[in-house]
Design a protein around this motif. Structure first.
Motif, PDB file in Angstrom:
ATOM      1  N   VAL A 442       0.858  -1.183   0.000  1.00 40.76           N
ATOM      2  CA  VAL A 442       0.000   0.000   0.000  1.00 40.76           C
ATOM      3  C   VAL A 442       0.893   1.231   0.000  1.00 40.76           C
ATOM      4  CG1 VAL A 442      -1.901   1.171   1.126  1.00 40.76           C
ATOM      5  CG2 VAL A 442      -1.612  -1.274   1.446  1.00 40.76           C
ATOM      6  N   GLN A 443       0.641   2.161  -0.903  1.00 39.60           N
ATOM      7  CA  GLN A 443       1.442   3.376  -0.968  1.00 39.60           C
ATOM      8  C   GLN A 443       0.562   4.604  -0.817  1.00 39.60           C
ATOM      9  OE1 GLN A 443       4.288   4.388  -3.710  1.00 39.60           O
ATOM     10  NE2 GLN A 443       5.241   2.392  -3.894  1.00 39.60           N
ATOM     11  N   VAL A 444       1.073   5.575  -0.078  1.00 40.97           N
ATOM     12  CA  VAL A 444       0.429   6.885  -0.056  1.00 40.97           C
ATOM     13  C   VAL A 444       1.360   7.828  -0.790  1.00 40.97           C
ATOM     14  CG1 VAL A 444      -0.319   8.803   1.367  1.00 40.97           C
ATOM     15  CG2 VAL A 444      -0.768   6.474   2.092  1.00 40.97           C
ATOM     16  N   GLU A 446       2.150  11.715  -2.302  1.00 45.66           N
ATOM     17  CA  GLU A 446       1.781  13.116  -2.128  1.00 45.66           C
ATOM     18  C   GLU A 446       2.590  13.925  -3.122  1.00 45.66           C
ATOM     19  OE1 GLU A 446       1.723  15.765   1.864  1.00 45.66           O
ATOM     20  OE2 GLU A 446       3.644  15.326   0.950  1.00 45.66           O
ATOM     21  N   ARG A 451       0.336  18.600  -1.849  1.00 42.02           N
ATOM     22  CA  ARG A 451       0.802  19.119  -0.563  1.00 42.02           C
ATOM     23  C   ARG A 451       0.135  20.444  -0.224  1.00 42.02           C
ATOM     24  NH1 ARG A 451       6.763  19.443  -0.873  1.00 42.02           N
ATOM     25  NH2 ARG A 451       6.307  17.514  -1.961  1.00 42.02           N
ATOM     26  N   LEU A 479      -4.917  13.785   3.036  1.00 38.74           N
ATOM     27  CA  LEU A 479      -3.759  13.012   3.481  1.00 38.74           C
ATOM     28  C   LEU A 479      -4.098  12.200   4.722  1.00 38.74           C
ATOM     29  CD1 LEU A 479      -0.748  12.380   3.260  1.00 38.74           C
ATOM     30  CD2 LEU A 479      -0.326  14.338   4.703  1.00 38.74           C
TER      31      LEU A 479
ATOM     32  N   PRO B   5       0.220  19.455   8.245  1.00 37.65           N
ATOM     33  CA  PRO B   5       1.489  18.750   8.181  1.00 37.65           C
ATOM     34  C   PRO B   5       1.518  17.855   6.941  1.00 37.65           C
ATOM     35  CG  PRO B   5       0.091  17.838   9.903  1.00 37.65           C
ATOM     36  CD  PRO B   5      -0.558  19.085   9.420  1.00 37.65           C
ATOM     37  N   SER B   6       2.629  17.877   6.227  1.00 37.03           N
ATOM     38  CA  SER B   6       2.688  17.076   5.005  1.00 37.03           C
ATOM     39  C   SER B   6       3.064  15.644   5.348  1.00 37.03           C
ATOM     40  CB  SER B   6       3.683  17.674   4.028  1.00 37.03           C
ATOM     41  OG  SER B   6       4.966  17.169   4.299  1.00 37.03           O
ATOM     42  N   LEU B   7       3.038  14.840   4.321  1.00 39.84           N
ATOM     43  CA  LEU B   7       3.250  13.393   4.492  1.00 39.84           C
ATOM     44  C   LEU B   7       4.539  13.100   5.227  1.00 39.84           C
ATOM     45  CD1 LEU B   7       2.430  10.514   3.792  1.00 39.84           C
ATOM     46  CD2 LEU B   7       3.595  10.783   1.640  1.00 39.84           C
ATOM     47  N   ILE B   8       5.586  13.846   4.844  1.00 35.40           N
ATOM     48  CA  ILE B   8       6.904  13.500   5.342  1.00 35.40           C
ATOM     49  C   ILE B   8       7.057  13.871   6.816  1.00 35.40           C
ATOM     50  CG2 ILE B   8       8.483  15.458   5.042  1.00 35.40           C
ATOM     51  CD1 ILE B   8       8.737  12.247   3.088  1.00 35.40           C
ATOM     52  N   GLN B  10       4.939  13.341   9.107  1.00 31.31           N
ATOM     53  CA  GLN B  10       4.204  12.457  10.009  1.00 31.31           C
ATOM     54  C   GLN B  10       4.885  11.113  10.093  1.00 31.31           C
ATOM     55  OE1 GLN B  10       0.074  12.421   9.150  1.00 31.31           O
ATOM     56  NE2 GLN B  10       0.081  14.534   8.472  1.00 31.31           N
ATOM     57  N   TYR B  89       7.809   0.286   6.615  1.00 30.32           N
ATOM     58  CA  TYR B  89       7.364   1.531   6.016  1.00 30.32           C
ATOM     59  C   TYR B  89       8.574   2.231   5.411  1.00 30.32           C
ATOM     60  CZ  TYR B  89       2.819   1.473   8.357  1.00 30.32           C
ATOM     61  OH  TYR B  89       1.556   1.165   8.766  1.00 30.32           O
ATOM     62  N   VAL B  94      11.468  13.980  -2.693  1.00 29.55           N
ATOM     63  CA  VAL B  94      11.669  15.376  -2.334  1.00 29.55           C
ATOM     64  C   VAL B  94      10.459  16.202  -2.753  1.00 29.55           C
ATOM     65  CG1 VAL B  94      13.163  17.369  -2.658  1.00 29.55           C
ATOM     66  CG2 VAL B  94      14.143  15.083  -2.561  1.00 29.55           C
ATOM     67  N   LEU B  95      10.110  16.101  -4.019  1.00 27.76           N
ATOM     68  CA  LEU B  95       8.947  16.841  -4.506  1.00 27.76           C
ATOM     69  C   LEU B  95       7.704  15.949  -4.494  1.00 27.76           C
ATOM     70  CD1 LEU B  95      10.505  18.786  -7.472  1.00 27.76           C
ATOM     71  CD2 LEU B  95      10.000  19.601  -5.184  1.00 27.76           C
ATOM     72  N   TRP B  96       7.807  14.818  -5.144  1.00 31.74           N
ATOM     73  CA  TRP B  96       6.727  13.851  -5.125  1.00 31.74           C
ATOM     74  C   TRP B  96       7.015  12.862  -4.008  1.00 31.74           C
ATOM     75  CZ3 TRP B  96       7.256  16.840  -9.221  1.00 31.74           C
ATOM     76  CH2 TRP B  96       6.100  17.187  -9.928  1.00 31.74           C
ATOM     77  N   ARG B  97       6.277  12.950  -2.928  1.00 28.27           N
ATOM     78  CA  ARG B  97       6.601  12.144  -1.763  1.00 28.27           C
ATOM     79  C   ARG B  97       5.713  10.923  -1.700  1.00 28.27           C
ATOM     80  NH1 ARG B  97       6.921  17.378   2.114  1.00 28.27           N
ATOM     81  NH2 ARG B  97       8.716  18.266   1.064  1.00 28.27           N
ATOM     82  N   ARG B  98       6.251   9.891  -1.166  1.00 31.25           N
ATOM     83  CA  ARG B  98       5.452   8.685  -1.039  1.00 31.25           C
ATOM     84  C   ARG B  98       5.799   7.926   0.216  1.00 31.25           C
ATOM     85  NH1 ARG B  98       6.886   5.201  -6.004  1.00 31.25           N
ATOM     86  NH2 ARG B  98       6.360   7.137  -7.025  1.00 31.25           N
ATOM     87  N   LYS B  99       4.812   7.242   0.717  1.00 33.55           N
ATOM     88  CA  LYS B  99       5.020   6.413   1.885  1.00 33.55           C
ATOM     89  C   LYS B  99       4.564   5.026   1.504  1.00 33.55           C
ATOM     90  CE  LYS B  99       3.166   6.009   6.529  1.00 33.55           C
ATOM     91  NZ  LYS B  99       2.196   6.641   7.414  1.00 33.55           N
ATOM     92  N   ALA B 100       5.516   4.141   1.312  1.00 34.64           N
ATOM     93  CA  ALA B 100       5.175   2.789   0.893  1.00 34.64           C
ATOM     94  C   ALA B 100       5.159   1.885   2.104  1.00 34.64           C
ATOM     95  CB  ALA B 100       6.189   2.279  -0.122  1.00 34.64           C
TER      96      ALA B 100
END
Lengths: 500, 164
Positions: A442-444, A446, A451, A479, B5-8, B10, B89, B94-100
């Protein structure tokens, strides 16, 4: 038992191996023979290819397989020997195909797929029906998992009626909706373009010119001279003729593929049989379905029909690699949706789906983006014809507003204890459902723009996903929601073991 | 617009970063890349016999290198990973951030790979393989060799009971 008995291919096998090989080199041969400048070397290469394919029929003598208690062992190869063992449990799909020659000889080509991706795990080319029956029994019948379901479903009814059959009218509709005729046209044109300037091309061209002449003469004598309007009428007529021809092609293509289509369900497996000349049978265990997509294009809506396709972990994704069955229900009345989906995936609660829309704020973002995009063609125009530029810009902005509104309205997701679903599309509406036990990662995501709005995109990856197909990729959600869904999914995914 | 707060930003407390040497390693890799690029540009401008072309190429490549130099640090700053009971996780971009997220019981196998440059810094790349398609392999580049191995061990130990 018959377990370790050695099995060979059917005696007629060399014919089919040879035919397969010829099929592979027929196009290069045709192009070389009919096209221009066939150089000396091309002929030599072709001759070698021909000899090799003739020799390759020897491989039939070296092909052996064994049906062992819980795996199939395949030994093949003339110079480079290869022995492969595939446990029955790991086999995802079992596909059969029979062209008219197969049927005359009473034999069949079998293709076994595991989840390794790419090529089918084993292709048995060809064996007789008895051997197929035995193979099916070993693969589907004796697995311990299936025994429970088998007993219960068998008691209910001996022989079940088909889940879905397609009448001729349905096949015609399918042809019109899918419009595969375009693909055929592309192939034909591709082939013609290869015939750079052989005499065949001249012949085709002269025929085309003759047809155009005949057409315009006939037309003129029939209607008379219309002056300046002639060209408009011509274009209209040609468009109509072209569309009709395209539909005719598409319908006949659909007929070849789907003639006497029948979808059966037994012992937890779906079995589809179809085809006019080449009969094909594909078997998919229902528990092996990774994703399920319901397609509902504008033409679908017109005819009040739906299409259901599935993805399995078997890696054969396009027809070049072997037989595939993606469209498990090519076309069925929209009214039967609930019944059919329940039959295909009983463990999803289809009734209580609650769609959650994406963020309303997405509307502004999409309009903004589309407006910027429509500026691109307009700006150069502005310097020459400022009025047209302004007018077309207004129209484009209006269109993008309408599109954005429809997009936001039709894009939504749902999540419950067993599955996650996602629907999108304005003209080609699609809904995709993934059972949680089939989720891989699963990927989120942004993006830079997300943003600024505190939004994100959620992506779910599954096994056997086709490139370019519709997947669960939920854009324009907050988000916080995305992260919440991600952690909710991970909780459930990690409590569910992945069973291919 | 309220600044959320942005993705990064958190992430839990037990997050880990890559090894700082990873910045150096990627900068050296970028340098080598730029030198090769410059050599190619020199050959082209020599054949063309134009000093102007060479000057432009040099300026462009210098600009590219300084961007990459900056980027390496940024990329390091924005890459985090952590391990939970559920899985691994990885946050990056940097610009396009993702949390896999790779759930533990979905890991098929893992690889630890090391290039010549990384060997000098005792760095390694851990690649986690799943049965998925787009995320069939999920890499974390720039870990210390020991870290990569222990991470791999941790992933395996607890994953074993759930083997497919």
């Amino acid at each position: 038992m018959q377990s370790s008995e050695e099995r060979k291919l059917h005696k007629s096998s060399p014919i089919f191996i040879l035919l397969d090989n010829i099929k592979k080199i027929i196009f290069p041969i045709l192009i070389a023979l009919l096209g221009s400048g066939g150089s000396y070397w091309e002929y030599i290469a072709l001759a070698i290819a021909l000899i090799v394919s003739l020799l390759s029929i020897v491989q039939y003598r070296f092909y052996r397989y064994w049906l062992e208690p819980n795996q199939i062992r395949v030994k093949e190869g003339v110079i480079f020997r290869n022995e492969r063992q595939v446990p029955y449990k790991r086999i995802q799909n079992l596909n059969l195909s029979q062209n008219p020659l197969h049927r005359i000889l009473g034999v069949v080509t079998v293709q076994l797929e595991s989840a390794s991706g790419g090529k089918p795990e084993a292709v048995i080319n060809v064996v007789d029906m008895a051997a197929v029956k035995e193979l099916k029994q070993m693969i589907h019948g004796d697995t311990p998992v299936d025994e429970n379901t088998e007993a219960s479903s068998d008691e209910a009814s001996g022989k079940k009626p088909a889940l879905l059959t397609l009448s001729f009218a349905e096949i015609v509709r399918y042809g019109v909706i899918t419009n595969k005729g375009l693909v055929i046209l592309a192939v034909v044109f591709g082939f013609l373009s290869q015939l750079s300037d052989g005499y065949i091309k001249n012949y085709v061209e002269s025929r085309m010119v003759a047809f155009a002449d005949w057409f315009s003469n006939g037309f003129d004598s029939f209607v008379g001279d219309l002056g300046a309007l002639t060209i408009v009428v011509y274009v209209l007529l040609l468009t109509i003729l072209g569309l009709l021809g395209l539909w005719l092609l598409s319908v006949s293509f659909a007929l070849f593929k789907l003639h006497e289509f029948e979808l059966l369900k037994s012992h937890g497996k779906l079995q589809a049989t179809m085809g006019l000349l080449t009969r094909m049978q594909a078997t998919i265990p229902m528990s092996r379905i990774q994703t399920l997509t319901v397609r509902n294009s504008m033409l679908h809506r017109w005819f009040k029909r739906l299409t259901v396709s599935v993805e399995t972990a078997g890696g054969v994704n396009n027809e070049k690699q072997g037989l595939t069955l993606k469209e498990i229900a090519p076309l069925f009345p929209a009214a039967e949706r609930a019944r059919l989906l329940y039959q295909i995936q009983p463990d999803i609660s289809w009734q209580g789906i609650q769609w959650k829309p994406i963020e309303r704020k997405a509307l502004r973002r999409i309009i903004k983006r589309l407006t910027l995009m429509s500026l691109l063609p307009v700006i150069p125009l502005y310097f020459s014809h400022w009025f047209y530029a302004a007018a077309s810009f207004v129209v484009l902005v209006l269109l993008s507003f309408l599109y954005a509104r429809a997009y936001v309205k039709h894009t939504a997701y749902c999540l419950d204890n067993d599955m996650i679903g996602f629907k999108s599309g304005v003209i080609f509406k699609k809904e995709t459902y993934v059972r949680l036990s089939k989720i891989q990662t699963v990927q989120v995501k942004e993006s830079l723009f997300d943003r600024r709005y505190g939004m994100a995109k959620l992506e779910v990856d599954t096994a056997g996903a086709m490139v370019g197909a519709h997947h669960v990729e939920i854009p324009y959600i907050m988000l916080q929601d995305a992260l919440r869904i991600q952690s909710k999914l991970v909780e459930r995914v990690s409590s569910k073991q992945f069973v291919w | 617009m309220s600044q959320q707060p942005s993705l990064i930003e958190q992430r839990p407390e037990n997050v880990k970063r890559l090894h700082p040497d990873a910045i150096k390693a990627s900068r050296i890799a970028h340098l080598i890349f730029c030198i090769i690029l410059l050599a190619a540009a020199s050959v082209v401008s020599f054949i063309a016999g134009s000093w102007l072309l060479w000057g432009i190429a040099l300026a462009a490549i210098l600009l590219l290198f300084s961007l990459l130099f900056f980027w390496a640090k940024k990329s390091y700053d924005y890459t985090w990973y952590w391990l939970t009971d559920e899985g691994l996780y990885i946050q990056r971009g940097v610009l396009w951030r993702r949390k896999a997220l790779v759930p533990r019981n979905r890991i098929q196998h893992t690889d630890v790979a090391q290039g010549p440059l990384q060997r000098r810094f005792e760095l390694a790349k851990l690649i986690v393989y799943t049965a998925g398609t787009r995320d069939a392999s999920v890499p974390i580049d720039g870990l210390l060799m020991e870290t990569a191995n222990s991470l791999r061990q941790e992933l395996r130990q607890e994953g074993d009971s759930d083997a497919v």
